[in-house]
Design an enzyme around this catalytic site. Structure first.
Site, mmCIF file in Angstrom:
data_model
loop_
_atom_site.group_PDB
_atom_site.id
_atom_site.type_symbol
_atom_site.label_atom_id
_atom_site.label_comp_id
_atom_site.label_asym_id
_atom_site.label_seq_id
_atom_site.Cartn_x
_atom_site.Cartn_y
_atom_site.Cartn_z
ATOM 1 N N HIS A 132 0.844 -1.181 -0.076
ATOM 2 C CA HIS A 132 -0.094 -0.086 -0.086
ATOM 3 C C HIS A 132 0.923 1.309 -0.082
ATOM 4 C CE1 HIS A 132 -2.778 3.062 1.375
ATOM 5 N NE2 HIS A 132 -3.706 2.267 1.123
ATOM 6 N N GLU B 260 0.882 3.890 1.739
ATOM 7 C CA GLU B 260 1.237 4.231 3.024
ATOM 8 C C GLU B 260 2.466 3.441 3.671
ATOM 9 O OE1 GLU B 260 -2.564 3.931 4.888
ATOM 10 O OE2 GLU B 260 -3.157 5.591 3.279
ATOM 11 N N GLU C 117 -3.743 2.313 -7.262
ATOM 12 C CA GLU C 117 -4.143 3.399 -6.618
ATOM 13 C C GLU C 117 -3.221 4.438 -6.570
ATOM 14 O OE1 GLU C 117 -6.364 1.799 -2.756
ATOM 15 O OE2 GLU C 117 -4.264 1.508 -2.437
ATOM 16 N N GLY D 72 -7.320 9.059 -0.113
ATOM 17 C CA GLY D 72 -7.614 10.035 1.217
ATOM 18 C C GLY D 72 -7.885 11.357 0.875
ATOM 19 N N SER E 42 -10.481 7.303 -3.050
ATOM 20 C CA SER E 42 -11.597 8.047 -2.948
ATOM 21 C C SER E 42 -12.561 7.533 -3.551
ATOM 22 C CB SER E 42 -11.090 9.739 -3.359
ATOM 23 O OG SER E 42 -10.257 10.119 -2.394
HETATM 24 C C1 PEP Z 1 -6.673 3.374 0.442
HETATM 25 O O1 PEP Z 1 -6.137 3.590 1.264
HETATM 26 O O2 PEP Z 1 -6.455 2.139 -0.233
HETATM 27 C C2 PEP Z 1 -7.697 4.105 -0.136
HETATM 28 C C3 PEP Z 1 -8.336 3.662 -1.501
HETATM 29 O O3 PEP Z 1 -8.232 5.001 0.642
HETATM 30 P P1 PEP Z 1 -9.462 6.191 0.249
HETATM 31 O O4 PEP Z 1 -10.623 5.288 -0.240
HETATM 32 O O5 PEP Z 1 -9.891 6.661 1.699
HETATM 33 O O6 PEP Z 1 -8.969 7.135 -0.581
#
Ligand code: PEP
Length: 254
Positions: A98, A100, A170, A176, A216
């Site tokens: 991910h 993060e 992503e 986020g 998001s």
């Molecule tokens: C994520 O952290 O995998 C993610 C997609 O977060 P969000 O949906 O809050 O953007």
């Protein structure tokens, strides 16, 4: 064979035990609203058992996943969680790489690759995340960045292993932030990823791999994403913390 859509909730480091149990029970109770979609909940590691019990108690086929793991099966790795431990607790999936983890914890493509192989060896489905930053997109480097991440993170997998993997595209600038990629932007990268998977194995294998979009995703933007030919589901952060929103997204993929 059409690909089974897969929507996974990444709860990150949120909720407490009681709330985790309630959310799992709420999703399980309404699972029929998106019956054909594979649903996965990825709570914090400490709440995997609580969520697993809530799902089992509801006799639900909503699946359980983790947000990270170590690549070794056991040993002196203080504070870490081993792949067989996740399996032992009922997990069938694990999110790997991910953004993060990559940004805040220094995970490289090589580390994600090692973990992906370890997850597969343990019998877990790895949900392998890739995606460019805003700076990289604005510099026209999206394709190069995603290519390096996909080929690096999935290097050395057999075709049989590769087809079990779920890839999550992503874009970091969409995670986020409330800024979702347009369906066209997402589809363009998903098609690129599928092409890369074909290069790593074959077009037949690549056609069977599920590629989720994440960043998001909300009930009101999920339907447009779901209409894209190479978007096979969503990895959902913030919106997965509310049963209504999570199921609203899942329904868009049903
Ligand atoms: C994520 O952290 O995998 C993610 C997609 O977060 P969000 O949906 O809050 O953007």
């Amino acid at each position: 064979m059409p690909r089974t859509k897969i929507v996974a909730g990444n709860w990150k480091m949120n909720l407490d035990r009681a709330k985790a149990k309630d959310l799992a029970a709420a999703v399980a109770a309404r699972r029929g609203e998106a019956a054909k979609v594979e649903l996965v909940l990825c709570p914090p590691a400490l709440y995997v058992e609580t969520v697993g019990s809530a799902l089992a108690g509801a006799k639900s086929d909503v699946r359980l996943g983790a947000q990270n793991m170590h690549d070794k099966a056991s040993g002196a790795f203080t504070g870490e969680v081993a792949p067989p431990m996740l399996v032992d607790m009922g997990c069938g999936y694990v999110i790997l790489g991910h953004s993060e983890r990559r940004t805040l914890f220094g995970e490289t493509d090589a580390a994600v690759n090692t973990k992906t192989k370890a997850a597969l060896a343990a019998g877990l489905v790895p949900i392998v995340c890739v995606g460019e930053t805003l700076e990289e997109r604005e510099a026209g480097r999206t394709a190069a960045v995603v290519t390096a991440q996909v080929t690096g993170s999935l290097a050395g997998l057999s075709p049989g292993e590769l087809e079990k993997v779920v890839v999550a595209y992503e874009p970091v600038w969409a995670i986020g932030t409330g800024k979702v990629a347009t369906p066209e932007q997402a589809q363009e990268v998903h098609a690129l990823v599928r092409g890369l998977l074909a290069g790593l194995s074959s077009p037949e294998v690549a056609a069977r791999v599920r590629i989720q979009y994440g960043g998001s995703v909300k009930p009101d933007n999920a339907a447009d994403l779901a209409r894209q030919p190479d978007i096979d589901g969503a990895l959902v952060g913030g919106a997965s913390l509310k049963a209504d929103d999570f199921l609203g997204i899942a329904k868009a993929f049903a």
